[in-house]
Design an enzyme around this catalytic site. Structure first.
Site, PDB file in Angstrom:
ATOM      1  N   ASP A 306       1.629  77.939 -20.845  1.00 24.09           N
ATOM      2  CA  ASP A 306       0.942  77.916 -22.143  1.00 24.09           C
ATOM      3  C   ASP A 306       1.959  78.117 -23.268  1.00 24.09           C
ATOM      4  O   ASP A 306       1.778  78.914 -24.180  1.00 24.09           O
ATOM      5  CB  ASP A 306      -0.160  78.962 -22.213  1.00 24.09           C
ATOM      6  CG  ASP A 306      -1.184  78.664 -23.305  1.00 24.09           C
ATOM      7  OD1 ASP A 306      -1.324  77.481 -23.685  1.00 24.09           O
ATOM      8  OD2 ASP A 306      -1.837  79.603 -23.778  1.00 24.09           O
ATOM      9  N   GLY A 325       0.414  83.340 -29.831  1.00 25.77           N
ATOM     10  CA  GLY A 325       1.270  82.455 -29.045  1.00 25.77           C
ATOM     11  C   GLY A 325       2.544  83.090 -28.535  1.00 25.77           C
ATOM     12  O   GLY A 325       3.123  83.972 -29.173  1.00 25.77           O
TER      13      GLY A 325
END
Length: 417
Positions: A306, A325
């Protein structure tokens, strides 16, 4: 270019050379010979690396770079080099660019920009126009242009009818639909896992229920419509149980989990380090235990990094204001190998190819050479100096990883660190 890998231990259960240490000759991108010992030829680059292991090249189903629109975070050209040095021969690129990847032209741009690289780039098209969750995007046109799946990255599909229509429509061309598992009405303004840590730290929480309600809804829709659904980056024990039950019913559903959700809990948040601000949020040890069991019993199909680079201006701020993130390409193998061991780690980094419609090339003579090169037995403390990405937002800074990657051989090219 031609290569001769010396004393390479093969990790590929589909290969007749699995678990054997051999020399591998690669000529014009094809494996032409595998033997215990092969004499070097002229015009062949001999590759000798410490405790060299090789497997089928790895595939990451969720990678973000930035280009177009956010090149300061990462460009396609440099990002593909990072992926190659991290053991990946193919990646699926998320549509969270500017503009959003929601047309055949934007898919074509990504493919053309990635040509002639060792790493193959496969675009994921946005499910809805501008990823706004209102109107269905041009799914068929994007598929014809090269998109391998469709989803609004990290944006939950709030309208169940839109997902229903997408699942029905995509069946006409065997399309794969992605649905990010979060009910925004339940998540509210939460930014971390709603549990003891969120209370202690005074941070707004996202309950596990927000993910699980969405997973349950999506599985009900899939049961009604048929089609193929992929649920990316699940993070809770109940999500694993729901998907396990759906697979037992015969539903065509797959799912992934990130490396950091397997390795880290929300106790990391005590430092208020914004690198740990991720979507979905880091959960508890009981969730990790359930995720690991889901990997063991086949409920969870694949592991993803990811990978989401974020520039320092959006990370070096107050925790509430920081963007979500973490980067992960460089650390995914070392983090997962520590938990699962080499064979299971390799399997979880290659399984996704079949689900996303990408060719598997086993390590046998006559096959295309798509190889990951790595050493699974060395302990490495991951520090800032080892970050290959343009952005440095890694949850694994200062963590001990087991194993390191050397690079790849793919598309007739070799990429090494």
């Amino acid at each position: 270019m031609n290569f001769l890998l010396k004393a390479a231990k093969v990790i590929d259960p589909a290969s007749s050379f699995h678990d054997q240490t051999v020399d591998i000759l690669i000529e014009n991108g094809i494996i032409t010979d595998i033997q215990t010992t092969i004499k070097a030829k002229e015009h062949v680059k001999e590759v000798t690396l410490e405790n060299l292991h090789v497997s089928q090249g790895w595939f990451d189903s969720s990678v973000s770079f930035g280009e177009p629109g956010y090149e300061e975070r990462e460009t396609i050209t440099h990002g593909l080099k990072v992926a190659g040095k991290s053991g990946f021969t193919s990646i699926a690129i998320n549509p969270n660019t500017l503009p959003i990847t929601d047309t055949s032209a934007s898919v074509g741009f990504l493919i053309s920009k990635s040509q002639n690289n060792a790493v193959s780039l496969y675009p994921i098209g946005s499910l809805s126009v501008k990823s706004e969750g209102v109107d269905l995007a041009e799914l068929y046109d994007m598929q014809q242009a090269g998109a391998i799946a469709f989803g609004d990255y990290k944006k939950a599909i709030q309208n169940p009818n839109l997902l229903k229509i997408a699942l029905l429509y995509a069946q006409n061309f065997d399309g794969l639909v992605l649905s990010y598992p979060q009910d925004n009405n339940i998540a509210g303004k939460g930014i971390v896992n709603e549990e003891e840590q969120s209370t202690l730290l005074g941070l707004k929480g996202i309950p596990a229920l927000a993910e699980e309600l969405q997973v349950a809804r999506d599985l009900f829709l899939l049961e009604y419509t048929g089609g193929k659904l992929h649920i990316p980056t699940i993070s809770t024990a109940k999500s694993v149980a729901l998907i396990r039950d759906a697979k037992a019913k015969g539903l065509h559903v797959s799912c992934s989990v990130t490396g950091h959700h397997l390795a880290l809990t929300d106790t990391e948040l005590t430092t208020f380090d914004t690198n740990y601000k991720v979507q979905p949020p880091l959960r508890t040890q009981s969730d990790i235990d359930a995720l690991l069991l889901g990997i063991k019993d086949g409920t969870i199909d694949m592991i993803t990094s990811d990978h989401q680079p974020m520039d320092v201006e959006h990370k070096k701020v107050e925790f509430d204001n920081a963007k979500y993130g973490t980067i992960g390409l460089e650390t995914i193998f070392g983090g997962v190998n520590k938990l699962l061991g080499v064979e299971k780690s390799v399997a979880m980094l290659t399984n996704g190819k079949t689900i996303f419609g990408i060719d598997n090339n086993t390590i046998n003579t006559g096959n295309k050479a798509e190889l990951a090169l790595f050493n699974p037995e060395i302990d490495v403390v991951f520090e800032n100096e080892q970050v290959l990405s343009t952005s440095k937002n890694s949850v694994f800074i200062g963590k001990t990883l087991k194993g390191t990657t050397y690079g790849i051989i793919a598309n007739g090219q070799m990429v090494l660190k």
